[in-house]
Design a protein around this motif. Structure first.
Motif, mmCIF file in Angstrom:
data_model
loop_
_atom_site.group_PDB
_atom_site.id
_atom_site.type_symbol
_atom_site.label_atom_id
_atom_site.label_comp_id
_atom_site.label_asym_id
_atom_site.label_seq_id
_atom_site.Cartn_x
_atom_site.Cartn_y
_atom_site.Cartn_z
ATOM 1 N N SER A 50 -18.382 -15.368 -72.241
ATOM 2 C CA SER A 50 -18.250 -16.580 -72.018
ATOM 3 C C SER A 50 -17.726 -16.715 -70.578
ATOM 4 O O SER A 50 -16.736 -16.100 -70.352
ATOM 5 N N ALA A 51 -17.995 -17.737 -69.864
ATOM 6 C CA ALA A 51 -17.438 -17.941 -68.635
ATOM 7 C C ALA A 51 -16.404 -18.995 -68.772
ATOM 8 O O ALA A 51 -15.626 -19.143 -67.749
ATOM 9 N N GLY A 52 -16.033 -19.357 -70.034
ATOM 10 C CA GLY A 52 -15.053 -20.513 -70.067
ATOM 11 C C GLY A 52 -15.440 -21.782 -70.326
ATOM 12 O O GLY A 52 -14.507 -22.575 -70.397
ATOM 13 N N ARG A 53 -16.712 -21.958 -70.560
ATOM 14 C CA ARG A 53 -17.307 -23.268 -70.954
ATOM 15 C C ARG A 53 -18.359 -23.122 -71.764
ATOM 16 O O ARG A 53 -19.200 -22.199 -71.477
ATOM 17 N N ARG A 54 -18.747 -23.977 -72.621
ATOM 18 C CA ARG A 54 -19.679 -23.796 -73.539
ATOM 19 C C ARG A 54 -20.984 -24.100 -72.470
ATOM 20 O O ARG A 54 -21.103 -24.950 -71.678
ATOM 21 N N GLY A 55 -22.126 -23.272 -72.762
ATOM 22 C CA GLY A 55 -23.447 -23.345 -71.973
ATOM 23 C C GLY A 55 -23.359 -22.479 -70.638
ATOM 24 O O GLY A 55 -24.235 -22.609 -70.003
ATOM 25 N N LEU A 56 -22.352 -21.631 -70.574
ATOM 26 C CA LEU A 56 -22.275 -20.900 -69.299
ATOM 27 C C LEU A 56 -21.663 -19.381 -69.755
ATOM 28 O O LEU A 56 -20.657 -19.282 -70.419
ATOM 29 N N GLN A 57 -22.426 -18.383 -69.330
ATOM 30 C CA GLN A 57 -22.164 -17.014 -69.546
ATOM 31 C C GLN A 57 -21.748 -16.225 -68.470
ATOM 32 O O GLN A 57 -22.406 -16.607 -67.263
ATOM 33 N N LEU A 58 -20.812 -15.313 -68.240
ATOM 34 C CA LEU A 58 -20.474 -14.453 -67.125
ATOM 35 C C LEU A 58 -21.521 -13.226 -67.469
ATOM 36 O O LEU A 58 -21.373 -12.524 -68.621
ATOM 37 N N GLN A 59 -21.983 -12.391 -66.271
ATOM 38 C CA GLN A 59 -22.473 -10.931 -66.495
ATOM 39 C C GLN A 59 -21.486 -10.268 -65.513
ATOM 40 O O GLN A 59 -21.260 -10.653 -64.382
ATOM 41 N N LEU A 60 -20.937 -9.318 -66.076
ATOM 42 C CA LEU A 60 -20.391 -8.153 -65.424
ATOM 43 C C LEU A 60 -20.282 -6.786 -65.923
ATOM 44 O O LEU A 60 -20.773 -6.790 -66.987
ATOM 45 N N ALA A 61 -19.696 -5.801 -65.168
ATOM 46 C CA ALA A 61 -19.651 -4.558 -65.787
ATOM 47 C C ALA A 61 -18.540 -4.542 -66.610
ATOM 48 O O ALA A 61 -17.410 -5.201 -66.579
ATOM 49 N N ALA A 102 -12.035 -18.473 -65.260
ATOM 50 C CA ALA A 102 -12.571 -17.147 -65.641
ATOM 51 C C ALA A 102 -13.391 -16.699 -64.037
ATOM 52 O O ALA A 102 -13.250 -15.662 -63.555
ATOM 53 N N THR A 103 -14.310 -17.765 -63.702
ATOM 54 C CA THR A 103 -15.074 -17.689 -62.573
ATOM 55 C C THR A 103 -14.173 -17.386 -61.313
ATOM 56 O O THR A 103 -14.463 -16.770 -60.364
ATOM 57 N N ALA A 104 -13.329 -18.125 -61.581
ATOM 58 C CA ALA A 104 -12.151 -18.157 -60.109
ATOM 59 C C ALA A 104 -11.354 -17.021 -59.951
ATOM 60 O O ALA A 104 -11.324 -16.552 -59.005
ATOM 61 N N LEU A 105 -11.288 -16.455 -61.247
ATOM 62 C CA LEU A 105 -10.563 -15.059 -61.230
ATOM 63 C C LEU A 105 -11.369 -14.087 -60.525
ATOM 64 O O LEU A 105 -11.005 -13.325 -59.883
ATOM 65 N N LEU A 106 -12.698 -14.152 -61.307
ATOM 66 C CA LEU A 106 -13.453 -12.891 -60.731
ATOM 67 C C LEU A 106 -13.673 -13.223 -58.932
ATOM 68 O O LEU A 106 -13.893 -12.069 -58.391
ATOM 69 N N THR A 107 -14.002 -14.365 -58.551
ATOM 70 C CA THR A 107 -14.203 -14.652 -57.157
ATOM 71 C C THR A 107 -12.843 -14.347 -56.424
ATOM 72 O O THR A 107 -13.102 -13.565 -55.294
ATOM 73 N N LYS A 108 -11.658 -14.676 -57.034
ATOM 74 C CA LYS A 108 -10.744 -14.248 -56.117
ATOM 75 C C LYS A 108 -10.463 -12.745 -56.026
ATOM 76 O O LYS A 108 -10.012 -12.029 -54.973
ATOM 77 N N ARG A 109 -10.664 -12.020 -57.148
ATOM 78 C CA ARG A 109 -10.632 -10.550 -57.085
ATOM 79 C C ARG A 109 -11.812 -9.625 -56.479
ATOM 80 O O ARG A 109 -11.805 -8.563 -56.560
ATOM 81 N N LYS A 110 -12.702 -10.672 -56.021
ATOM 82 C CA LYS A 110 -14.033 -10.122 -55.434
ATOM 83 C C LYS A 110 -14.702 -8.880 -56.471
ATOM 84 O O LYS A 110 -15.155 -8.008 -56.108
ATOM 85 N N ILE A 111 -14.770 -9.523 -57.693
ATOM 86 C CA ILE A 111 -15.465 -8.571 -58.624
ATOM 87 C C ILE A 111 -17.305 -9.124 -58.844
ATOM 88 O O ILE A 111 -17.133 -10.328 -58.794
ATOM 89 N N ALA A 112 -17.894 -8.373 -58.705
ATOM 90 C CA ALA A 112 -19.270 -8.606 -58.991
ATOM 91 C C ALA A 112 -19.593 -9.231 -60.298
ATOM 92 O O ALA A 112 -19.217 -8.703 -61.125
ATOM 93 N N HIS A 113 -20.406 -10.253 -60.208
ATOM 94 C CA HIS A 113 -20.335 -10.962 -61.464
ATOM 95 C C HIS A 113 -21.726 -12.016 -61.144
ATOM 96 O O HIS A 113 -21.840 -12.383 -60.054
#
Length: 159
Positions: free
Chosen positions: A130-141, A8-19
């Protein structure tokens, strides 16, 4: 927290999405898990969303709903033009998404599944998923979440 990268975080980074990522420490077996996660993050619980995998007429579908409510299965089925919805088996959900229960993200899944986001997400400038792992959340629009998942929005939560 070392190695916070997930699909999930790799996808956001690759697409340059603010998170941003937000670690937390809550047992996935704790009662009222979602409310505890919101409290640990210090955010209102209506901004924290859980990803639930259901089967709508035999097709796996992801419902992204506030942790404060319950998924209305009839509303989910209607949102995707189906007749019947039921929660997917845990093992099936984990295999299809590539994530474990308590860490299923609507983003970066092994297989892109039909996704429906509760329309209340659009009431907030950012939401937490969820960012794709227990214990980690993503914040995004929420608009970015819709764009990346191809989600439709509909009222899904029975409060």
């Amino acid at each position: 927290m070392a190695g916070q990268g997930t699909p999930a975080t790799a996808l956001l980074t690759k697409r340059k999405i603010a998170h941003s990522t937000h670690p937390y420490d809550v047992s996935p077996d704790a009662p009222h898990y979602g409310a505890l996660v919101a409290a640990a993050l210090g955010v209102p619980p209506e901004r924290v969303f859980k990803s639930l995998v259901a089967e709508v007429d035999g097709t796996l579908t992801v419902a992204v709903v506030p942790v404060t409510g319950e998924l209305d299965l009839k509303a989910l089925a209607a949102a995707v033009g189906g007749k019947r919805a039921a929660m997917a088996d845990r093992a099936v959900a984990e295999r299809a998404t590539g994530y474990v229960r308590g860490g299923i993200s609507p983003l970066g899944q092994r297989r892109r599944l039909t996704t429906v986001l509760d329309s209340s997400a659009l009431d907030h400038p950012t939401v937490y998923v969820s960012a794709g792992r227990r214990g980690l959340q993503l914040q995004l629009a929420p608009q970015d979440l819709v764009a990346l998942t191809g989600a439709v929005t509909a009222p899904l939560s029975a409060r």
